[in-house]
Design a protein around this motif. Structure first.
Motif, mmCIF file in Angstrom:
data_model
loop_
_atom_site.group_PDB
_atom_site.id
_atom_site.type_symbol
_atom_site.label_atom_id
_atom_site.label_comp_id
_atom_site.label_asym_id
_atom_site.label_seq_id
_atom_site.Cartn_x
_atom_site.Cartn_y
_atom_site.Cartn_z
ATOM 1 N N ARG A 174 -3.641 8.714 -9.653
ATOM 2 C CA ARG A 174 -2.473 9.445 -9.089
ATOM 3 C C ARG A 174 -1.867 10.220 -10.286
ATOM 4 O O ARG A 174 -0.575 10.607 -10.037
ATOM 5 N N ASP A 179 -5.737 2.797 -9.275
ATOM 6 C CA ASP A 179 -5.068 3.802 -8.416
ATOM 7 C C ASP A 179 -4.075 4.579 -8.920
ATOM 8 O O ASP A 179 -3.417 5.604 -8.602
ATOM 9 N N LEU A 203 -2.550 -2.022 -9.607
ATOM 10 C CA LEU A 203 -3.980 -1.894 -9.649
ATOM 11 C C LEU A 203 -4.110 -0.499 -10.525
ATOM 12 O O LEU A 203 -3.762 0.502 -10.149
ATOM 13 N N PHE A 221 0.678 -1.079 0.015
ATOM 14 C CA PHE A 221 0.034 0.067 0.072
ATOM 15 C C PHE A 221 0.787 1.307 -0.063
ATOM 16 O O PHE A 221 0.239 2.407 -0.181
ATOM 17 N N ASN A 222 2.134 1.228 0.098
ATOM 18 C CA ASN A 222 2.958 2.351 0.213
ATOM 19 C C ASN A 222 4.591 1.809 -0.121
ATOM 20 O O ASN A 222 4.794 0.617 0.192
ATOM 21 N N ALA A 232 9.426 -3.240 3.569
ATOM 22 C CA ALA A 232 9.331 -4.341 4.591
ATOM 23 C C ALA A 232 8.702 -5.568 3.920
ATOM 24 O O ALA A 232 9.367 -6.585 4.408
ATOM 25 N N LEU A 288 -1.121 -1.247 -4.700
ATOM 26 C CA LEU A 288 -2.379 -0.525 -4.843
ATOM 27 C C LEU A 288 -2.325 0.817 -3.889
ATOM 28 O O LEU A 288 -1.322 0.853 -3.130
ATOM 29 N N GLY A 289 -3.227 1.476 -3.917
ATOM 30 C CA GLY A 289 -3.317 2.737 -3.158
ATOM 31 C C GLY A 289 -1.498 3.541 -3.550
ATOM 32 O O GLY A 289 -1.394 3.632 -4.598
ATOM 33 N N ASP A 290 -1.141 4.125 -2.430
ATOM 34 C CA ASP A 290 0.136 4.808 -2.820
ATOM 35 C C ASP A 290 1.108 3.795 -3.068
ATOM 36 O O ASP A 290 2.441 4.444 -3.537
ATOM 37 N N SER A 292 -0.903 -7.916 3.690
ATOM 38 C CA SER A 292 -1.022 -6.478 3.465
ATOM 39 C C SER A 292 0.126 -6.078 4.247
ATOM 40 O O SER A 292 0.431 -6.102 5.342
ATOM 41 N N TRP A 293 0.816 -4.766 3.502
ATOM 42 C CA TRP A 293 1.781 -4.028 3.912
ATOM 43 C C TRP A 293 1.599 -2.608 3.728
ATOM 44 O O TRP A 293 1.646 -2.173 2.613
ATOM 45 N N ALA A 294 1.485 -1.775 4.943
ATOM 46 C CA ALA A 294 1.354 -0.670 4.827
ATOM 47 C C ALA A 294 1.993 0.043 6.259
ATOM 48 O O ALA A 294 1.922 -0.345 7.128
ATOM 49 N N GLU A 295 3.055 1.075 5.991
ATOM 50 C CA GLU A 295 3.953 1.328 7.060
ATOM 51 C C GLU A 295 3.428 2.606 7.474
ATOM 52 O O GLU A 295 3.222 3.507 6.727
#
Lengths: 85, 129, 119
Positions: A53, A49, A46, A7-8, A14, A28-30, A82-85
């Motif tokens: 942007r 997304d 994705l 996700f970022n 990570a 996806l996302g950022d 899922s990986w989002a930090e």
């Protein structure tokens, strides 16, 4: 085989340390900002997304996917991390 | 295949809701089933009955309600929810607050409902904040 | 029963996510799940001794953590490079096993579900 949702960019850092090299990744996302910097195989972006942007995927090695393909990939893999930090 | 989804982000603070909703709709299109959507951490704020969507922007609450109308259970972590002000009428009365705030058709449930939904499902997917 | 890995990647106290995750891990174990817990990156700060949540009227994270074995959450891991990068010693927590990145890859790949993405 695991599927990794990134996700970022910090999430990517990570994730890459803790995934098997063959495991697929969905950005996806950022996470889509990483799309053009990555040299790995088996990366999916994705598309909606990235388009939102203004991230161009023309030069990108990764495959672009929609939500239907996203679902199909999750049905093929377990666990989904899922990986989002 | 049977899926359990988790939403961790508050409205407007992340894409957690948009990702989860679009994914859920794609699941239903492909004839998968959704055991439960579980709202955790700040994700519980998705269940507030009071937000007013800015004109011309998407109405998240209405979209959750439309998803529920397709038979999807929307379950809010009660411990995460009540401390952030998401109160059913029952909890409002218990804690003697002046107004409730849980939108229909969300329900407040214990963490056991997350674990049992995970146990029932073939896949568990988290949409983080 | 499912193999569930909970991952803590953020420090405690700035928000209550870690405490909420630990509660979910305990419930997972109560439901007979095979529950593991991995601390990585800034999440390893939660392993410091001498925490005092009561100073800000919060639960003390390290105390919740020490109750986990009572709930049969018995597989506690920390990322060895994350611990080393922060000059942290976890010798006061003999129940926590340090894992290399390679061991973490194997741990994740062996799970049915992974819980706890946070930012």
């Amino acid at each position: 085989m695991s599927l990794h949702l990134v996700f970022n960019s910090a999430g990517y850092a990570a994730c890459r340390q803790r995934k098997l090299s063959d495991d697929p990744i969905i950005l996806l996302g950022d996470g889509v900002y990483c799309a053009n910097r990555l040299d790995e195989d088996n990366i999916h972006v994705l598309e909606i997304d990235a388009r939102v942007r203004g991230v161009s995927l023309e030069q990108c090695k990764a495959s672009t996917i929609n939500y239907d393909t996203f679902v199909a990939l999750t049905a093929l893999h377990s666990p989904i991390v899922s990986w989002a930090e | 295949m049977k899926y359990t989804l988790a939403i961790h982000g508050a409205p407007y603070a992340s894409q957690s809701a948009q990702h989860g909703m679009a994914f859920a709709e794609a699941l239903l299109r492909q004839a998968h089933t959704i055991e439960r959507i579980f709202f955790f951490h700040e994700g519980v704020l998705q269940a507030l009955s009071t937000p007013v969507a800015p004109q011309g922007e998407e109405d998240l609450l209405q979209k959750w309600q439309a998803l529920s109308a397709q038979g999807v259970e929307l379950a809010v972590c009660i411990a995460s929810g009540i401390k952030r002000g998401v109160l059913s009428e029952e909890e409002r009365a218990r804690y003697e607050k002046t107004s409730n705030s849980l939108a229909e058709p969300f329900t407040l449930v214990g963490l056991g409902q997350l674990i049992s939904a995970i146990n029932e499902a073939d896949r568990y997917i988290e949409f983080p904040a | 029963m499912k193999k569930m890995l909970f991952i803590i990647s953020q420090p405690p106290y700035a928000n209550t996510h870690n405490a909420e995750l630990l509660e979910a891990a305990m419930v997972g174990a109560v439901f007979d799940g095979e529950v593991s817990l991995l601390f990585r990156d800034d999440g390893v700060w939660g392993l410091l001794p001498n925490q005092h949540g009561e100073l800000i009227e919060q639960k003390t994270f390290s105390k919740i953590l020490s109750a986990l074995p009572t709930y049969e959450v018995e597989r506690l891991f920390a990322c060895a490079p994350s611990v080393a990068d922060r000059d942290l010693s976890i010798s006061h927590s003999p129940e926590i096993e340090l894992l290399t990145l390679k061991q973490q890859i194997a741990l994740i790949a062996a799970q049915d579900v992974v819980i706890g993405a946070q930012r």
